[in-house]
Design a protein around this motif. Structure first.
Motif, mmCIF file in Angstrom:
data_model
loop_
_atom_site.group_PDB
_atom_site.id
_atom_site.type_symbol
_atom_site.label_atom_id
_atom_site.label_comp_id
_atom_site.label_asym_id
_atom_site.label_seq_id
_atom_site.Cartn_x
_atom_site.Cartn_y
_atom_site.Cartn_z
ATOM 1 N N THR A 197 -11.299 -8.006 -7.380
ATOM 2 C CA THR A 197 -10.543 -6.912 -6.779
ATOM 3 C C THR A 197 -11.321 -6.306 -5.618
ATOM 4 O O THR A 197 -12.505 -5.991 -5.741
ATOM 5 C CB THR A 197 -10.255 -5.815 -7.820
ATOM 6 N N ARG A 198 -10.665 -6.174 -4.500
ATOM 7 C CA ARG A 198 -11.294 -5.630 -3.300
ATOM 8 C C ARG A 198 -10.277 -4.780 -2.542
ATOM 9 O O ARG A 198 -9.080 -4.844 -2.782
ATOM 10 C CB ARG A 198 -11.835 -6.729 -2.397
ATOM 11 N N ASN A 199 -10.801 -3.992 -1.620
ATOM 12 C CA ASN A 199 -9.922 -3.216 -0.745
ATOM 13 C C ASN A 199 -9.489 -4.060 0.457
ATOM 14 O O ASN A 199 -10.238 -4.928 0.900
ATOM 15 C CB ASN A 199 -10.673 -1.969 -0.243
ATOM 16 N N PRO A 200 -8.270 -3.815 0.960
ATOM 17 C CA PRO A 200 -7.295 -2.858 0.443
ATOM 18 C C PRO A 200 -6.496 -3.450 -0.716
ATOM 19 O O PRO A 200 -6.296 -4.660 -0.788
ATOM 20 C CB PRO A 200 -6.399 -2.613 1.658
ATOM 21 N N LEU A 201 -6.053 -2.584 -1.626
ATOM 22 C CA LEU A 201 -5.223 -3.049 -2.729
ATOM 23 C C LEU A 201 -3.850 -3.474 -2.243
ATOM 24 O O LEU A 201 -3.286 -4.457 -2.714
ATOM 25 C CB LEU A 201 -5.082 -1.935 -3.776
ATOM 26 N N LEU A 202 -3.293 -2.703 -1.301
ATOM 27 C CA LEU A 202 -1.985 -3.006 -0.727
ATOM 28 C C LEU A 202 -2.034 -2.798 0.777
ATOM 29 O O LEU A 202 -2.762 -1.934 1.278
ATOM 30 C CB LEU A 202 -0.897 -2.084 -1.296
ATOM 31 N N LYS A 203 -1.257 -3.600 1.482
ATOM 32 C CA LYS A 203 -1.032 -3.382 2.908
ATOM 33 C C LYS A 203 0.464 -3.209 3.141
ATOM 34 O O LYS A 203 1.252 -4.079 2.769
ATOM 35 C CB LYS A 203 -1.541 -4.567 3.726
ATOM 36 N N TRP A 204 0.835 -2.084 3.741
ATOM 37 C CA TRP A 204 2.223 -1.828 4.113
ATOM 38 C C TRP A 204 2.360 -2.037 5.615
ATOM 39 O O TRP A 204 1.576 -1.487 6.391
ATOM 40 C CB TRP A 204 2.622 -0.383 3.802
ATOM 41 N N SER A 205 3.342 -2.804 6.026
ATOM 42 C CA SER A 205 3.708 -2.898 7.438
ATOM 43 C C SER A 205 5.053 -2.212 7.592
ATOM 44 O O SER A 205 6.050 -2.630 6.995
ATOM 45 C CB SER A 205 3.805 -4.363 7.878
ATOM 46 N N VAL A 206 5.073 -1.148 8.382
ATOM 47 C CA VAL A 206 6.247 -0.275 8.429
ATOM 48 C C VAL A 206 6.715 -0.113 9.866
ATOM 49 O O VAL A 206 5.964 0.374 10.720
ATOM 50 C CB VAL A 206 5.938 1.111 7.830
ATOM 51 N N GLY A 207 7.957 -0.531 10.127
ATOM 52 C CA GLY A 207 8.570 -0.285 11.414
ATOM 53 C C GLY A 207 7.864 -0.960 12.559
ATOM 54 O O GLY A 207 7.181 -1.978 12.414
ATOM 55 N N ASP A 208 8.026 -0.372 13.759
ATOM 56 C CA ASP A 208 7.431 -0.930 14.966
ATOM 57 C C ASP A 208 6.668 0.176 15.681
ATOM 58 O O ASP A 208 7.152 1.297 15.820
ATOM 59 C CB ASP A 208 8.518 -1.496 15.878
ATOM 60 N N GLY A 209 5.482 -0.113 16.134
ATOM 61 C CA GLY A 209 4.664 0.901 16.790
ATOM 62 C C GLY A 209 3.859 1.685 15.771
ATOM 63 O O GLY A 209 3.852 1.386 14.573
ATOM 64 N N ALA A 210 3.171 2.709 16.254
ATOM 65 C CA ALA A 210 2.262 3.480 15.414
ATOM 66 C C ALA A 210 2.993 4.153 14.269
ATOM 67 O O ALA A 210 4.126 4.624 14.422
ATOM 68 C CB ALA A 210 1.539 4.532 16.262
ATOM 69 N N LEU A 211 2.335 4.203 13.102
ATOM 70 C CA LEU A 211 2.809 5.027 11.993
ATOM 71 C C LEU A 211 2.071 6.365 12.151
ATOM 72 O O LEU A 211 0.874 6.462 11.904
ATOM 73 C CB LEU A 211 2.495 4.367 10.652
ATOM 74 N N ASN A 212 2.778 7.387 12.605
ATOM 75 C CA ASN A 212 2.120 8.609 13.067
ATOM 76 C C ASN A 212 1.681 9.541 11.949
ATOM 77 O O ASN A 212 0.655 10.207 12.062
ATOM 78 C CB ASN A 212 3.033 9.357 14.044
ATOM 79 N N GLU A 213 2.455 9.623 10.871
ATOM 80 C CA GLU A 213 2.081 10.497 9.765
ATOM 81 C C GLU A 213 2.866 10.096 8.529
ATOM 82 O O GLU A 213 3.943 9.500 8.621
ATOM 83 C CB GLU A 213 2.351 11.971 10.104
ATOM 84 N N PHE A 214 2.305 10.418 7.367
ATOM 85 C CA PHE A 214 3.045 10.242 6.118
ATOM 86 C C PHE A 214 2.767 11.442 5.233
ATOM 87 O O PHE A 214 1.800 12.185 5.420
ATOM 88 C CB PHE A 214 2.670 8.926 5.415
ATOM 89 N N ALA A 215 3.649 11.649 4.253
ATOM 90 C CA ALA A 215 3.493 12.774 3.325
ATOM 91 C C ALA A 215 4.064 12.375 1.976
ATOM 92 O O ALA A 215 5.164 11.808 1.903
ATOM 93 C CB ALA A 215 4.204 14.021 3.858
ATOM 94 N N PHE A 216 3.325 12.673 0.910
ATOM 95 C CA PHE A 216 3.806 12.432 -0.444
ATOM 96 C C PHE A 216 4.733 13.565 -0.875
ATOM 97 O O PHE A 216 4.519 14.728 -0.511
ATOM 98 C CB PHE A 216 2.639 12.350 -1.427
ATOM 99 N N SER A 217 5.742 13.212 -1.681
ATOM 100 C CA SER A 217 6.620 14.225 -2.258
ATOM 101 C C SER A 217 5.815 15.091 -3.230
ATOM 102 O O SER A 217 4.742 14.692 -3.694
ATOM 103 C CB SER A 217 7.795 13.560 -2.984
ATOM 104 N N PRO A 218 6.318 16.291 -3.562
ATOM 105 C CA PRO A 218 5.553 17.175 -4.455
ATOM 106 C C PRO A 218 5.192 16.547 -5.797
ATOM 107 O O PRO A 218 4.151 16.874 -6.365
ATOM 108 C CB PRO A 218 6.508 18.366 -4.638
#
Length: 609
Positions: free
Chosen positions: A214-235
């Motif tokens: 087991t090594r990092n990263p555990l998961l890689k997400w590729s999302v959309g096109d261009g920079a992923l500017n910010e993310f936020a978890f739900s409460p």
């Protein structure tokens, strides 16, 4: 930082002068100039070419009663101070920790609130060259460096956050459009990672790391096109909202790795995102100068707010002012002074136990309720805007018990600060397109009173999105392979969304969408410049006239340079600008003061009882 005194009412120069106080129905918010944090020399930072100033808070629960700590980055420098807030003046001569980096700049940071103590805190710091550092600014230790050789991602880190409920998992997004899930206990390996597809969908794919151990990263997400500017978890930590340079908000079930819903900006990239305290609404802002309110339950835009004159850089909900009232409509009698006193008291009462009262709303059908969500935004126009999202927007088909306009309450010599016009081109009560909007309605905003609605729970399916600490910590790798995603919206709305999604998701305004599947890239390149007007008018991006348009309660110029931080705390709100000045604004009644907002207050000044 030189701050002009607030101009007298009237006068042509007032619009260009920096405000040191503003008034809402709760009372007067005042800038505490001696609670300003910055580099120790207090010299404005030359911000040309540097990354945005960001601020993180943590409470270490020490016995002194002053457990708040603040971290902020300015250029190549990172500072860690005791935060004294409204209680005492800032002492910039004694940072707990200060670091100066060479060859790279800090871009973002996040404290682990679960593990913080008076003796130790875990602080993640993302950098412009792609690395992530884990440091302890109390012990002055650097424990680990992730992506050190930049083998995982070479682009700037745009956002870093601990996974809610976990002491070891954290998520990092990059300007490449990728996100990575790390575990602080694992190494990153000495070679570039090899990936295996775990799941893919429209505009996203998720890969696991292929390795013998087991090594990092555990998961890689590729999302959309261009920079992923910010993310936020739900409460509750179960869902993840991401905003990208391609103009899309994408909301994922984090455990199941499934796309829950999407929204498209009016034009340009989306730069910032936040959740309401109960997880029912998401607000995003960006290059269209708008704030957009999206319903998590219905997967649709329910309102837009227009007040900024340039890009919106931060949006945030005020958990201490957002509230649900279970009572009859407020009755006012007597003089306007009595009315103002009652309004101020109402604002103070609302600031208590927001989360429990919001969740309680879902289980009470017998009593009339009035819901008001307060959120704020700051932008590159150097302006702070505050907004109220009220039940006439949230539940447009429920009758309002009463409205009352008091133009002299907030501003005795001028128009009300932010009396909002909620408008719609749909002048009938039927549905027009995808939005359920009422006819043209004019409502007071800065002094709007709580309304009583019959049973305001027509869309209140709880579906596990309110409250709780979340359980994403331990078994995320197991749950990532789970099949299906719970459908929180009604089937009809969800199905309509999917049909529009298939046709229109690849069309956008600012940047072309390119699928993460390499075999599709050539086919989709020709579609990347599709007329963006074809997305307009769909569920993804309703026309301006199809959803209510909010106007801000207040919109004030509060800085010389673009604003990069807005954080709501219990007794104050905190803003920061690109010059490197972090400002504290005392909430009404939270600090002793003399004649004006820039009054000096001594170290002995304490909170009002």
């Amino acid at each position: 930082m030189l701050i002009s005194k607030m101009a007298a009412e009237g006068g042509g120069k007032e619009m260009n002068e920096i405000k040191t106080q503003f008034t809402t129905r709760e009372g007067v918010y005042k800038l505490l100039t001696h609670s300003e944090y910055s580099r120790p020399n207090r010299v404005p930072f030359n911000s040309q070419g540097s990354n945005p100033v960001k601020v993180s808070f943590v409470n270490v629960n020490d016995q002194s009663g002053n457990g708040d700590r603040i971290c902020f980055n300015v250029g190549r420098e990172l500072y860690f101070y005791i935060y004294k807030g409204v209680r005492k003046a800032a002492d910039l001569s004694k940072p707990i920790d200060k670091r100066i980096y060479k060859g790279t700049q800090p871009t973002c940071h996040d404290f682990n609130h679960l593990t913080a103590t008076a003796e130790s805190v875990s602080l993640l710091v993302g950098f412009s060259a792609g690395q992530v550092q884990l440091i302890d600014p109390i012990k002055k230790e650097t424990s680990k460096l992730f992506n050190e050789e930049r083998l995982i991602d070479k682009s700037r880190v745009t956002c870093v956050k601990w996974v809610p409920g976990s002491e070891s998992l954290f998520l990092v997004s990059h300007a490449s459009g990728s996100m990575y899930l790390y575990n602080v206990e694992h190494t990153c390996g000495t070679a570039a990672p090899h990936y295996q597809l775990l799941k893919q969908g429209d505009s996203y794919s998720v890969h696991t790391c292929k390795s013998k151990s087991t090594r990092n990263p555990l998961l890689k997400w590729s999302v959309g096109d261009g920079a992923l500017n910010e993310f936020a978890f739900s409460p509750d930590g179960k869902f993840l909202a991401c905003v990208s340079q391609d103009g899309f908000l994408r909301v994922f079930n984090f455990d199941a790795v499934e796309l829950h819903g999407t929204m498209k900006s009016y034009f340009g990239g989306l730069l910032c995102v936040c959740w309401s305290p109960d997880g029912k609404y998401i607000v995003a802002g960006g290059e269209d100068d708008l704030v957009t309110v999206w319903s998590f339950l219905d997967c649709r835009v329910i309102a837009r707010g227009h007040g900024h004159k340039s890009w919106v850089s931060v949006v945030a909900f005020d958990h201490y002012t957002t509230s649900v009232e279970e009572s009859d409509p407020m009755e006012f009698s007597g003089s306007d002074e009595d009315f103002q006193d009652q309004v101020v008291q109402f604002g103070r009462d609302r600031a208590n136990s927001t989360q429990s009262r919001l969740s309680k709303r879902n289980s009470t059908d017998s009593r009339p309720v009035s819901v008001t969500y307060r959120f704020g935004s700051v932008g590159q126009d150097t302006q702070l805007c505050l907004w109220d999202l009220t039940e006439d927007i949230l539940f447009p088909h429920l009758p309002l018990s009463r409205t009352r306009t008091h133009t002299n309450v907030m501003n005795a010599t001028g128009p009300p600060a932010g009396a909002a016009i909620i408008s719609s081109s749909n002048t009938t009560n039927g549905n027009n397109g995808s939005a359920n909007t009422p006819g043209v309605t004019t409502l007071p905003r800065s002094n709007s009173l709580p309304h009583s609605a019959g049973t305001a729970n027509s869309t209140a399916k709880t579906s596990g999105t309110g409250g709780g600490t979340g359980s994403t910590g331990g078994g995320i790798m197991d749950s990532a392979i789970a099949t299906g995603v719970s459908k929180f919206a009604t089937l009809s709305l969800h199905d309509r969304k999917e049909r529009h999604h298939d046709k229109d998701h690849k069309r956008n305004h600012s940047m072309g969408h390119i699928s993460s599947k390499s075999s599709d890239k050539l086919n989709l390149l020709s579609k990347s410049k599709t007329d963006p007007a074809k997305t307009l008018g769909t569920l993804l991006c309703p026309r301006m006239e199809d959803v209510p348009l909010l106007e801000p309660l207040i919109c004030k110029k509060i800085a010389h340079e673009r604003l990069t931080v807005l954080i709501f705390l219990e007794d104050c709100l905190v803003t920061a600008c690109q010059e490197g000045f972090i400002c504290t604004w005392a909430r009404p009644g939270k600090v002793k003061h003399s004649h004006d907002a820039s009054a000096h207050f001594s170290r002995e000044d304490e909170l009002n009882p």
